[in-house]
Design an enzyme around this catalytic site. Structure first.
Site, PDB file in Angstrom:
ATOM      1  N   THR A   1      -0.151   4.856   1.053  1.00 52.02           N
ATOM      2  CA  THR A   1       0.024   5.798   2.054  1.00 52.02           C
ATOM      3  C   THR A   1       0.053   5.194   3.268  1.00 52.02           C
ATOM      4  O   THR A   1      -0.717   4.140   3.810  1.00 52.02           O
ATOM      5  CB  THR A   1      -1.577   6.580   2.164  1.00 52.02           C
ATOM      6  OG1 THR A   1      -1.525   7.371   0.766  1.00 52.02           O
ATOM      7  CG2 THR A   1      -1.581   7.712   3.192  1.00 52.02           C
TER       8      THR A   1
ATOM      9  N   ASP B   1       0.932  -1.239  -0.054  1.00 47.73           N
ATOM     10  CA  ASP B   1       0.072  -0.091  -0.099  1.00 47.73           C
ATOM     11  C   ASP B   1       0.877   1.334   0.164  1.00 47.73           C
ATOM     12  O   ASP B   1       2.084   1.144   0.318  1.00 47.73           O
ATOM     13  CB  ASP B   1      -1.014   0.093   1.235  1.00 47.73           C
ATOM     14  CG  ASP B   1      -1.593   1.215   1.423  1.00 47.73           C
ATOM     15  OD1 ASP B   1      -2.265   1.764   0.603  1.00 47.73           O
ATOM     16  OD2 ASP B   1      -1.521   1.979   2.612  1.00 47.73           O
TER      17      ASP B   1
END
Length: 707
Positions: A394, A392
């Site tokens: 962020t 991922d």
């Protein structure tokens, strides 16, 4: 014997004398955790323990608690001696009997020592014999103790108690080593439990204003206000209401640098207030705290078996009847009980089962000690086989603490207006972008308006958030969200360069401005990805709900294989499932939107202090720190663990297989056979145990920390 004396007693002050010397830190820590105790000071040279306490506590009560503590400490010391007694007894009797039987002693003495050897062999191996026989009776199949019991009884039958003594002695040593390693893997759990505390300073609302009362932790409830002073352990998870302090959170997050805590910041049970004074509102108590959850995860992990461990157990069970069959066939062919016994004293069971379980438990313990909670040993095996790593963006690749870079207003609004409207919506959100906007509002000293009475904040995961202000709707989110809601402002949007991460702000169905957000790549992420590639994982992908151009630039800077941008939670799960068809996948995330993808991955990992509870529940491994290097270290640990297990398999089959052949040929006696078999078992268990102490990049990290 009275091991504690009360030497002097005054109201609120008691001095006790401890007959036996104890660890000063342990006894002081224990006494200070007692409800009503204010302080404790132990002087080791005189054995004096000075306790200041509330007057309601009596000296006999203090004495009772301390005596119980000292007896428990003494019992733990005696446990090791109990384990050593069978080994020492067998060795002493074997040596004595060997000497007597080969010296010019009378026949009576020889018979007495022979009888003593038989009694010692039976007494020291009674539990093993009992378990081996009862296992056949109850489950209609043998186990490792069945073979050991058979070989001991056979040794006694042929009047060779020396073999029985050697078998018992070597088996006990190998079991002690395995138990010791298992205890080492639980050391982190025990250290966490020791971080817990039994009391808290609660602000008593029923008494005088601000009155501080020391109460048992069980009486603390959610919403209470508790105080923490310098040097104390924080007893609950909570939010700082007032005060300022430096907190050591290494037990929870794995971060060695202490953190400064002030108003509205979160603190965790088990962390230590090094300096300062905090008043905090209780958010979580008991089993709900982060500390308790970590302990539960570790305890559960110890019980979960990996496929290779199940295979080892199944293989070991099948070897029991094979060993009996070989023994019977050898006896039929050679008519030699000694050769037949070699088939019983030499087996593959102990080496396979003990070394595999030890290696996997040691890996879990090593990971836990460094700040990574592995929820089951099977994840160690799966992690060693992954071919694709999905990250991922962020909060995982980036720090998850974005900053406002630019504010572009439109339609007559100012920059301050844009941040004001955005903050009115985002102040109820825990999203990193909300933090960036709120921090910007704080820097500009903006007064944030409250939403309309009764108005709710509506969140659409992966798109945006909205509420009602002054009777009109305020929307903050992505361009896709604006288009779906048919927000006006096409002319302004055409003039915006799409080279940054943009958050759009609309009021009353019209765009009022755009906020440019910047999020830095985590320190150490480049090196972590490079290390992961060195472990043979060449397929590294990024998944993000962010814009395509932002994702493209991020993937280019990190030299990733590919990226998927503007992905919703269900789309992330779909991508993980798709890559999973090509091989094992590890997914790393931290937020609610990552939870479905984490659940679909072969190994789901949450990382960072800002991870959500939902993501942690959906994942298989929880990294409590923000250090991306932990990813490569975990992969390296898993690969080393599986390599060591394979080494143990090969060594067990090679050494014991050769010993069986030589034993069947009558080249050595059952005593030598037992020694070879148990020495091989001890060797492979020690090979597994070294996972706890050597190897990998963690040693390098510790050298750097020490420097």
């Amino acid at each position: 014997m009275n091991i504690v004396h009360v030497t002097h007693e005054l109201p609120g002050r008691t001095r006790l004398y401890l007959l036996n010397k104890v660890n000063a830190c342990k006894i002081e820590t224990f006494v200070r955790t007692l409800p009503g105790v204010i302080s404790a000071l132990y002087t080791s040279t005189t054995g004096s323990l000075l306790v200041y306490h509330q007057q309601k506590i009596s000296a006999p009560q203090l004495k009772h608690f301390i005596v119980s503590f000292l007896k428990k400490e003494e019992q733990e010391k005696k446990t090791l001696w109990k384990e050593l007694v069978p080994v020492a007894g067998c060795f002493a009797m074997f040596t004595a009997n060997f000497y007597v039987q080969r010296s010019p002693f009378t026949l009576l003495w020889k018979k007495l020592f022979h009888f003593g050897a038989v009694v010692t062999a039976v007494a020291t191996s009674f539990d093993v014999i009992k378990d081996g026989i009862s296992h056949i009776v109850r489950k209609r199949k043998g186990n490792a103790n069945t073979l050991t019991a058979a070989s001991i009884l056979a040794s006694l039958y042929i009047r060779n108690p020396g073999s029985a003594l050697v078998i018992t002695m070597m088996s006990t040593i190998s079991e002690m080593l395995t138990d010791h390693t298992s205890e080492q893997t639980k050391e982190y759990i025990h250290s966490l439990l020791e971080l817990d505390t039994s009391y808290a300073w609660r602000v008593n609302e029923k008494g005088e204003k601000g009155e501080e009362v020391k109460v048992p932790l069980e009486e603390i409830k959610k919403g209470d206000t508790v105080l923490v002073f310098t040097g104390e352990k924080i007893p609950v998870d909570g939010t700082v209401m007032r005060g300022y302090g430096t907190v050591d959170e290494s037990s929870i997050t794995g971060e060695y640098m202490p953190k400064e805590k002030s108003k509205k910041e979160i603190v965790y049970a088990g962390s230590i207030l090094q300096n300062g004074h905090l008043a905090m509102k209780v958010d979580k108590v008991g089993s709900e705290t982060a500390l308790s959850k970590i302990v539960k995860l570790l305890e559960k992990a110890q019980e979960t078996k990996a496929p290779i461990q199940n295979m080892a157990d199944a293989l070991a069970e099948k070897m029991v009847p094979l060993s009996f069959a070989l023994s019977f066939i050898t006896f039929l062919l050679t008519k030699s009980m000694n050769r037949a016994m070699n088939m019983l004293v030499i087996d593959f069971i102990c080496g396979i089962k003990l070394s595999t379980a030890t290696a996997l438990h040691a890996a879990i313990g090593r990971a836990a000690r460094e700040g990574a909670i592995v929820k089951g040993s099977h994840h160690i095996e799966e992690m060693a086989n992954i071919s694709t790593l999905i990250l991922d963006k962020t909060g995982t690749i980036t720090e998850g603490a974005p900053l406002v870079q630019h504010v572009l207003p439109c339609d007559g609004y100012s920059k301050e207006d844009v941040i004001t409207f955005a903050a009115a919506v985002e102040k109820s959100s825990s999203h990193p972008i909300a933090d960036a906007i709120m921090n910007q509002a704080k820097r500009w000293n903006i007064r944030i308006p409250s939403r309309d009475e009764g108005a709710e904040v509506q969140t659409v995961v992966g798109k945006g958030i909205s509420t009602v202000l002054n009777g009109k709707r305020v929307v903050v989110g992505s361009l896709r969200f604006m288009n779906e809601l048919k927000i006006k402002g096409e002319g302004f949007l055409k003039n915006i360069e799409s080279d940054e991460n943009l958050i759009y702000v609309a009021y009353d169905q019209a765009l009022i401005g755009v906020v440019s957000i910047f999020d830095k790549i985590r320190s150490g992420m480049h090196r972590a990805i490079h290390s992961i590639r060195e472990y043979g994982i060449d397929d590294i992908i990024m998944l993000t709900g962010d814009k395509r151009h932002v994702a493209k630039e991020m993937a280019k800077r990190l030299r990733l294989n590919w990226y998927h941008a503007e992905a919703l939670p269900e789309e992330k799960a779909s991508y993980v499932e798709r890559y999973g068809k090509r091989g094992a996948v590890m997914m790393v995330g931290d937020g609610i939107n990552d939870a479905p993808a984490l659940a679909y991955a072969n190994v789901g990992v949450t990382m960072g202090a800002k991870r959500t509870d939902i993501a942690s529940e959906a994942s298989d491994i929880v990294i409590t720190s923000d250090n991306p290097k932990m990813l490569s270290e975990l992969i390296g640990l898993s690969k080393r663990t599986m390599r060591i297990i394979k080494q143990n398999f090969a060594a067990t089959f090679l050494i014991n297989g050769l010993a069986i052949v030589l034993g069947a040929c009558g080249i050595f006696s059952p005593i030598i056979g037992a020694a070879i078999h148990n020495a091989a078992t001890i060797g492979v268990v020690m090979n597994s145990a070294r996972i706890l102490w050597i190897g990998g990049e963690w040693n390098e990290c510790k050298v750097l920390r020490a420097a």
